[in-house]
Design an enzyme around this catalytic site. Structure first.
Site, PDB file in Angstrom:
ATOM      1  N   GLU A  92      83.059  21.330  73.310  1.00 20.44           N
ATOM      2  CA  GLU A  92      83.530  22.275  72.677  1.00 20.44           C
ATOM      3  C   GLU A  92      82.635  23.172  71.959  1.00 20.44           C
ATOM      4  O   GLU A  92      81.313  23.019  72.150  1.00 20.44           O
ATOM      5  CB  GLU A  92      84.192  21.326  71.252  1.00 20.44           C
ATOM      6  N   CYS A 105      78.776  28.962  68.141  1.00 26.22           N
ATOM      7  CA  CYS A 105      78.032  27.762  67.727  1.00 26.22           C
ATOM      8  C   CYS A 105      78.343  26.801  69.305  1.00 26.22           C
ATOM      9  O   CYS A 105      79.548  26.725  69.703  1.00 26.22           O
ATOM     10  CB  CYS A 105      78.540  26.936  66.839  1.00 26.22           C
ATOM     11  N   CYS A 112      76.491  12.569  72.224  1.00 25.82           N
ATOM     12  CA  CYS A 112      75.090  12.438  71.888  1.00 25.82           C
ATOM     13  C   CYS A 112      74.548  11.237  71.733  1.00 25.82           C
ATOM     14  O   CYS A 112      75.361  10.250  71.176  1.00 25.82           O
ATOM     15  CB  CYS A 112      75.044  13.400  70.704  1.00 25.82           C
ATOM     16  N   CYS A 116      73.919   9.672  64.735  1.00 24.16           N
ATOM     17  CA  CYS A 116      74.014   9.906  62.949  1.00 24.16           C
ATOM     18  C   CYS A 116      75.293   9.483  62.602  1.00 24.16           C
ATOM     19  O   CYS A 116      76.391   9.713  63.077  1.00 24.16           O
ATOM     20  CB  CYS A 116      73.937  11.584  62.939  1.00 24.16           C
ATOM     21  N   CYS A 119      78.369  11.638  61.968  1.00 23.24           N
ATOM     22  CA  CYS A 119      78.776  12.811  62.848  1.00 23.24           C
ATOM     23  C   CYS A 119      79.676  12.205  63.982  1.00 23.24           C
ATOM     24  O   CYS A 119      79.578  11.086  64.546  1.00 23.24           O
ATOM     25  CB  CYS A 119      77.531  13.049  63.685  1.00 23.24           C
ATOM     26  N   CYS A 333      80.380  21.358  60.727  1.00 25.87           N
ATOM     27  CA  CYS A 333      79.418  20.677  61.024  1.00 25.87           C
ATOM     28  C   CYS A 333      79.623  19.369  61.136  1.00 25.87           C
ATOM     29  O   CYS A 333      80.276  18.584  60.417  1.00 25.87           O
ATOM     30  CB  CYS A 333      78.189  20.817  60.196  1.00 25.87           C
TER      31      CYS A 333
END
Ligand code: SF4
Length: 344
Positions: A92, A105, A112, A116, A119, A333
């Site tokens: 995205e 962005c 990933c 975290c 996230c 975010c």
């Protein structure tokens, strides 16, 4: 398999044409066709000799990711794009609008591996690194949509850019090339969880990009729970490299601080920031947490956020509260996850 011409810097294209036996200046012509005329296939490069066109076509192609879904926020116009890559993987990217400013962005990895806790991308796990052409591809597609009006790029989408630094670095060199898109490096911000060896590399380089570090908190125990990467790169090491970066680059650092209710939003947390970071040249962006999917975390009350900000400002720290953007379309975010349930 043919290679994508968007993967190569001008210098690399120069080497390619010279290897084929063509003149050096042809590389600049190819770069013009790619980034100024934005041709969709090699045949359209009309000022190249037929023989060179055929040789290029045998080994190379021009390809961009495919936009398969567009979702626009009713709150603020933020628009999220779901892109399909050549191997079917999905990523995205987001366009954020703020007065005259249009920020892209962009993503740097599929998924990933940093894990975290807060996230959505982290919950997918690491799939693969994006190639340079898939990073420049996001930029080209979004420049087409905005009619070349993107003012800023933040590499804060899916993935940890510094764990794919070779490709991210190459994409930055291409995007900022004066003979190509000519997008100023000073308008590009790369955000990292704090991969120290790459921060050092950037501090020692000629790159003019901006550096943002996701700090989240300055207590190692808490930070490790939220960001497992802290075990390898703890707060003290981040402080050391931040000072080194300030000294070598002469630039300020941005610390991103996502505020979680009752986790890192206390007076003590704010005071610790002032104490521990006092020798660094930085500003801090407070980002009220926003992820409706993760019930383990929530956003502090607004009064508490303002109080946190005031303590930092009174402590001499430039502190901003980041405006929430695209929260209704999961474009804020930590919310990007390339959800594709509805896609065929
Ligand atoms: S916050 Fe960034 S580094 Fe952490 S899991 Fe999400 S995408 Fe990866």
């Amino acid at each position: 398999m043919r290679q994508n011409l968007y993967n190569f810097t001008l210098q690399e294209i120069t080497e390619i044409v010279q290897k084929i036996g063509a003149e050096k200046f042809r590389a600049k012509q190819i770069f013009d066709w790619l980034y100024k005329s934005k041709v969709k296939n090699i045949k359209e490069m009309k000022n190249l000799p037929l023989q060179l066109l055929e040789q290029l076509e045998a080994k190379y192609e021009i390809a961009l990711p495919e936009i398969i879904k567009e979702t626009k926020s009713k709150l603020d116009g933020t628009t999220k794009y779901l892109l399909k890559l050549k191997d079917g993987a999905k990523i995205e990217c987001v366009l954020l609008y703020d007065k005259e400013r249009i920020t892209l962005c962009a993503s740097t990895q599929v998924g990933c591996g940093c894990g975290c806790a807060f996230c959505s991308t982290g919950s997918i796990g690491f799939k693969r690194n994006l190639e340079p052409c898939e990073i420049t591809g996001q930029f080209i597609l979004m420049q087409n949509i905005t009619q070349n009006k993107i003012t800023n790029i933040v590499l804060m989408g899916m993935g940890e850019p510094f764990l794919n630094w070779e490709n991210v670095n190459k994409a930055i060199i291409i995007i900022s090339d004066k003979n190509g898109p000519n997008f100023s490096q000073t308008r590009i911000t790369v955000s990292t969880v704090g991969i120290i060896p790459v921060i050092k590399q950037i501090a020692d380089s000629d790159l003019k990009i901006n550096l943002a570090i996701s700090l989240i908190c300055v207590d190692d125990e808490k930070r490790t729970k939220l960001m497992p990467v802290n075990k390898k790169y703890p707060v003290n090491e981040i402080i050391k490299i931040a000072k080194y970066y300030n000294k070598k680059s002469g630039k300020e650092i941005t610390f991103e601080y996502i505020l979680f209710k009752d986790i890192n939003d206390s007076i003590k947390d704010a005071e610790e920031i002032i104490k521990k970071l006092k020798e660094i040249n930085f500003k801090i962006n407070l980002i009220p947490y926003n992820n409706s999917l993760n019930k383990d975390f929530s956003k502090p009350e607004y009064e508490k956020i303002l109080k946190f900000q005031k303590i930092l400002i009174d402590g001499g720290i430039k502190t901003y509260i980041r405006k929430e953007k695209g929260s209704d379309i999961k474009a804020a975010c930590g919310q990007l996850a390339a959800e594709s349930g509805e896609e065929k």
